[in-house]
Each structure stands twice: as C-alpha cells, then as structure tokens.
Motif scaffolding. Sequence first.
Motif, short mmCIF file in Angstrom:
data_model
loop_
_atom_site.label_atom_id
_atom_site.label_comp_id
_atom_site.label_asym_id
_atom_site.label_seq_id
_atom_site.Cartn_x
_atom_site.Cartn_y
_atom_site.Cartn_z
N LEU A 1 -5.59 2.83 -3.87
CA LEU A 1 -4.45 2.90 -2.98
C LEU A 1 -4.62 4.03 -1.98
CD1 LEU A 1 -1.94 1.11 -3.14
CD2 LEU A 1 -0.79 2.93 -4.38
N LEU A 2 -5.07 5.17 -2.47
CA LEU A 2 -5.26 6.33 -1.61
C LEU A 2 -6.39 6.07 -0.61
CD1 LEU A 2 -3.91 9.23 -1.55
CD2 LEU A 2 -6.18 10.02 -2.21
N ALA A 3 -7.47 5.44 -1.08
CA ALA A 3 -8.59 5.13 -0.18
C ALA A 3 -8.09 4.25 0.97
CB ALA A 3 -9.70 4.43 -0.94
N ARG A 4 -7.24 3.28 0.65
CA ARG A 4 -6.69 2.40 1.68
C ARG A 4 -5.80 3.17 2.64
NH1 ARG A 4 -7.96 -2.77 0.88
NH2 ARG A 4 -8.77 -3.27 -1.19
N LEU A 5 -5.06 4.11 2.09
CA LEU A 5 -4.20 4.93 2.94
C LEU A 5 -5.04 5.74 3.93
CD1 LEU A 5 -1.26 6.14 3.38
CD2 LEU A 5 -2.09 8.04 2.02
N ILE A 6 -6.14 6.34 3.44
CA ILE A 6 -7.00 7.14 4.31
C ILE A 6 -7.53 6.27 5.45
CG2 ILE A 6 -9.21 8.38 4.45
CD1 ILE A 6 -8.73 9.31 1.56
N HIS A 7 -7.95 5.07 5.10
CA HIS A 7 -8.47 4.17 6.12
C HIS A 7 -7.38 3.79 7.13
CE1 HIS A 7 -10.78 1.03 8.05
NE2 HIS A 7 -9.79 0.19 7.83
N ARG A 8 -6.24 3.42 6.60
CA ARG A 8 -5.16 2.93 7.45
C ARG A 8 -4.60 4.02 8.35
NH1 ARG A 8 -0.02 1.64 5.73
NH2 ARG A 8 -0.65 2.56 3.77
N ALA A 9 -4.61 5.26 7.86
CA ALA A 9 -4.00 6.34 8.62
C ALA A 9 -4.96 6.90 9.67
CB ALA A 9 -3.57 7.45 7.68
N GLY A 10 -6.22 6.47 9.63
CA GLY A 10 -7.20 7.07 10.52
C GLY A 10 -7.51 6.23 11.74
N SER A 11 -8.41 6.76 12.57
CA SER A 11 -8.73 6.10 13.83
C SER A 11 -9.56 4.84 13.62
CB SER A 11 -9.50 7.07 14.72
OG SER A 11 -10.55 7.63 13.95
N THR B 1 -14.75 1.69 7.36
CA THR B 1 -14.84 2.50 6.15
C THR B 1 -15.48 1.70 5.02
OG1 THR B 1 -12.77 3.59 6.78
CG2 THR B 1 -13.48 3.85 4.50
N LEU B 2 -16.35 2.36 4.28
CA LEU B 2 -16.93 1.75 3.09
C LEU B 2 -16.36 2.48 1.89
CD1 LEU B 2 -19.00 -0.23 1.85
CD2 LEU B 2 -20.70 1.58 2.03
N PHE B 3 -15.71 1.73 1.02
CA PHE B 3 -15.13 2.34 -0.17
C PHE B 3 -15.99 1.99 -1.37
CE2 PHE B 3 -11.74 1.99 -3.64
CZ PHE B 3 -11.85 3.34 -3.98
N HIS C 1 0.81 -1.21 0.00
CA HIS C 1 0.00 0.00 0.00
C HIS C 1 0.84 1.26 0.00
CE1 HIS C 1 -3.30 -2.59 0.29
NE2 HIS C 1 -3.03 -3.00 1.50
N GLN C 2 2.10 1.10 -0.36
CA GLN C 2 2.96 2.26 -0.37
C GLN C 2 2.66 3.12 -1.60
OE1 GLN C 2 6.95 1.02 -0.11
NE2 GLN C 2 7.46 2.58 1.39
N ALA D 1 -5.01 13.37 2.04
CA ALA D 1 -5.52 12.10 2.55
C ALA D 1 -5.27 12.00 4.05
CB ALA D 1 -4.86 10.93 1.82
N PHE D 2 -4.06 12.38 4.47
CA PHE D 2 -3.76 12.33 5.90
C PHE D 2 -4.63 13.31 6.69
CE2 PHE D 2 0.22 10.16 4.69
CZ PHE D 2 0.15 9.10 5.59
N LYS D 3 -4.94 14.46 6.05
CA LYS D 3 -5.77 15.45 6.75
C LYS D 3 -7.17 14.90 7.03
CE LYS D 3 -3.70 19.60 4.93
NZ LYS D 3 -3.89 20.47 3.77
N VAL D 4 -7.75 14.21 6.07
CA VAL D 4 -9.12 13.73 6.28
C VAL D 4 -9.17 12.40 7.03
CG1 VAL D 4 -10.13 14.87 4.29
CG2 VAL D 4 -9.24 12.56 4.03
N ALA D 5 -8.00 11.74 7.16
CA ALA D 5 -8.00 10.37 7.68
C ALA D 5 -8.71 10.25 9.02
CB ALA D 5 -6.56 9.87 7.78
#
Length: 497
Positions: free
Chosen positions: A228-238, A287-289, A190-191, A206-210
């Motif tokens: 990939l970005l959607a996964r990043l948002i999910h992974r970086a968030g609470s 999260t639902l993508f 997921h890099q 993405a990090f801001k909205v995570a």
Amino acid sequence: MYRGLPISDSPIDRLNEISTWLNSVLDLDQLLELIIDSATRMMQAKASSLLLLDQKTGKLYFKIATGEKKEEVRKYEINMGEGIAGYVAETGEPLLIPDVSKDPRWDKRISEYIGFQTHSIACVPMKMEGKIIGVVEIIDKEDGSSIKSEDMKTLTAFAGLASMAIGNARKIDQVKRENKDLKEELETKHQIIGESKSLKKAVSDAFKVANSKTSTLILGESGTGKELLARLIHRAGSRKAEHLIVLNCAALPETLMEAELFGYEKGAFTGAASRKIGKFELADCGTLFLDEIGEMSGGMQAKLLRVLQEGVFYRVGGLTPISVDVRVISATNRDIAKEVAEGRFREDLFYRLNVVQIRMPALRERKEDIPLLASYFVNHFGRERGLQDLKISEKALEKMREYDWPGNVRELANAIERAVVMGNNQEILLEDLPIFSHKTDQPGLEVGLTLKEALDRFKKEFILLNLKHTDGNRSKAAKIMDIQRTYLSRLISQYQI
Ligand SMILES: Nc1ncnc2c1ncn2[C@@H]1O[C@H](COP(=O)(O)OP(=O)(O)OP(=O)(O)O)[C@@H](O)[C@H]1O
Ligand SMILES: [Mg+2]
C-alpha cells in the motif's frame, strides 16, 4: 433560450447543423431548448413544448416550453393517456388535430387554466431504443392557420433529434458516473488508514521520497501495508502517469525470474516463441516495486545489482543493451540487516536498495489505530453487501483492541470481512470474529481469552471431571486434586457447577 450558435435559415441546413452540434453541445437543457426553439421558428408555431416521461411517477412533465405562457405551463404534469400528449405517449402514435374542439381526446383544462387559446395541435412521440421517453408538441401557427400534415414531418425530425440528444446526454452521464466510481474505488482502495504517530511518520516519509528517484526499502511484518505504501509513493510522485510494475521476488525460480525481470528475445530458450518485454522495460519512466526482495536468490541478487549499477541490461538471449529510467521500491518482511550480516543477502545490493528506509509499524505497536481501521473495514465490507449502518459491538471492539494481530492489518481486514458476512447485518458481535471463536476441544485453549479467563474455564472443566470420577463425592474429589474440601465447595459455587 440558447443563443450561442448561429442558426441558418434553410430548414434542411438547420437540421443538419443541429445534428452536428448534438455531439459537441454537452449541456442537455441548452440543447433541447435549441432544438425546440428551432422547431417552433421553422414551423412558425405559436407555442411548443417538450414533455418527458418521469419513469418513477409515470407522468409527463414539461421539460421545455416556448410561447407566451411557457412559465405557467411548466407547473403541470400529465398522466399517461390524458389529453393529446398523454394519448401520444401512451400509444406511441403521432397525432395531428386541426380542430381540438372537435376531438374528444382534447383535455382543455391546462389551456383554460393558463388562459391560452388553442385550435390545432401536432404531437409526436420521442423514443429511445423503442421505448417512449416523451413527446414534442406544437400549438397553432403564428398567422392563425392550422398546422398542416407537412409540419408533421418536420416535427418528427426534431423529435428524433431531441431523442438523440437525450440519449447522448444519458450515456455521457453514465460514463461520467462510472469514471467517478472507478476513481473513488481506486482512491479508497489505496487509502492508508491510521492516526498513530508511527504510521503518520511512515506516510510522511513516503511523501518526502515520492518526488525523487531515490531507491526506497520498505520494511515491516506481513500485512502491515508495505505494498500500500509503495503504491502511495508511486501515486504521490511525478511518475504517477507511468506504470507501477510489481514483481514478487518470492514467486518464481531464478530462470523464470530473470525472464520476467529482463524479458527475452524470440528463440532465447525453448518455448520463447516471441519476444517478451520484461518488467524493467515496462517500468521505464515509472516505478518497479520488488516485493519480498529478501527471498531473492543469490544469483538474481547479482544480476539485479548489475542493472542498478550500470543502468543497462540485456533481454535474455539479446545483444542490444537496453537502458531504462526506473525508480525502484523494494519491500521485505524479513529482518534484512540480519540477512546481510549472516551472508544471505548481498551487502552491496542492500546499500543500493536501502537509500531510504521506511518501516511500517506492526498493528500491535499502534493499537490506537485499531478502532479506526475496524470501522473503516466494517464500512467497506458492509457497503459491498449493501449494509448501511453496520456497527461494531463494544465487546467486539474491546477484544479487537486487546488482540495482538500477528497478521496485522490484513488479518484485521479478513476478520472483519468474515464477521460482516457471517453476522446479523446490524452489529458485529464478538462471536462473529474468527479469531475469538477458534474453539478447541481443550477448555480455555482458545485465542482471544485472557489468561485468567482461560484458567477459569480450565478449572471448571477440571473440577467437573473429578466430580464425575467420584460420582459427585466432594471429599474424594478434593483429595484427588489435593485441595481443601471447603475450597472446592467455594469453587463449585463460584463456577456455578
Ligand atoms: N493502514 C492501512 N489502511 C487500510 N488498509 C490497509 C492498511 N494497511 C494495510 N492495509 C490493507 O491490508 C492488506 C495488506 O496490505 P499490504 O498487502 O500492503 O501488506 P504487506 O505489508 O505488503 O503484506 P505482505 O508482507 O504479506 O505482502 C491490504 O488489503 C491493504 O489494503
Ligand atoms: Mg506485500
């Protein structure tokens, strides 16, 4: 010496105690030291040691040693079949020798070197799944008497414990290693690679909205990394501990889509043999993508909007309202604003989904990232095939930089995967890249050439054709092509016809 845990005095208690620690003490060295030390004390031996078989060298080395010469003895390695320990390791048979001076198998060199008087030795093998992994031996009793046959039983029991400890430790090590590999695999999978301004902006947004529940719409051409970005948002968030559920909105007709998204009750329709939980429920607290949201039918858009507005829904055929806490990320490669303007996508749904919009830049808008991505994928696919120092030729890289990549990162990744597979295992060459070897029958009609290169190839073929037609008569050929004869001659030498 391991002193963390008290040792009881009854031999059986002691063994039992050690057995229960086997699973809790995770440091193998400590545990083996504890086992050997207990064995030594229990049998009142003068010295003892645990030797392990090094699978690579085929030699026994001292893993643990006790007694006054324990430091010296550790320096030695023993060949299989050599001395008492080597004999036991080779045959797998325990051995008790009351007087070593009378036994031909006794190799006195180590004892003499380290200056340790030895009279009697007991040595038993350690096995794991039937294979010898080492031996445990004790030397002499503290009071000068010989080792007795009862001692063999105790020593065998301790050797069994040591084998178990080693087996457990190796298993734990393996599991740890596998976990680490999996984690690294997931992380690298997921890099998001790229240093360009436009990509960095997308990632930082993405990090801001995570960490919020804000609905996010990701736009971008196919293969730009929206998922990939959607996964990043999910992974970086609470919500990262909960699920990220993906639904591809283009994949299913409306009725099936509804069942997928909201689930259904048993008997809701023919074929609904049991209750099915839908993606909205599965994504509860997560999260639902919604991928390819632009393809969603009008009917589904209405149903989705209702859920997003009211926060509750019903399973198909169900009467109980279900409320869930879901953060929605959606993505499309369509020009969604145009879809809205032309009435194909509901404006109200668009506003719900589009609270934050992130655009993934096309690869041709961030060509500076191409070398970085290329070498990332070369490493990635090279590693999969066990190739270490796979390089990219200057020419191949140059062409990659020039090319427009209509399929974006996905096309680049696929091109490199193919080149790694088809190439010479050392360097990716221009001809290994599929995009540049799409040869057609028409000269010059080939992706990857510059216009000038394409025109040159065409000109050469065209001149050849005319020369063939005139049996090599340059004047006639020039006349047909309506060019000067001298110009034709220049072209002939230029193109080495
Ligand atoms: N910046 C990047 N770094 C590394 N890999 C990337 C990057 N962007 C995309 N990829 C890889 O390219 C492939 C396509 O990415 P992804 O599926 O996220 O694209 P997409 O925008 O969702 O495409 P589509 O619209 O076709 O569904 C994936 O294998 C992904 O891992
Ligand atoms: Mg996608």
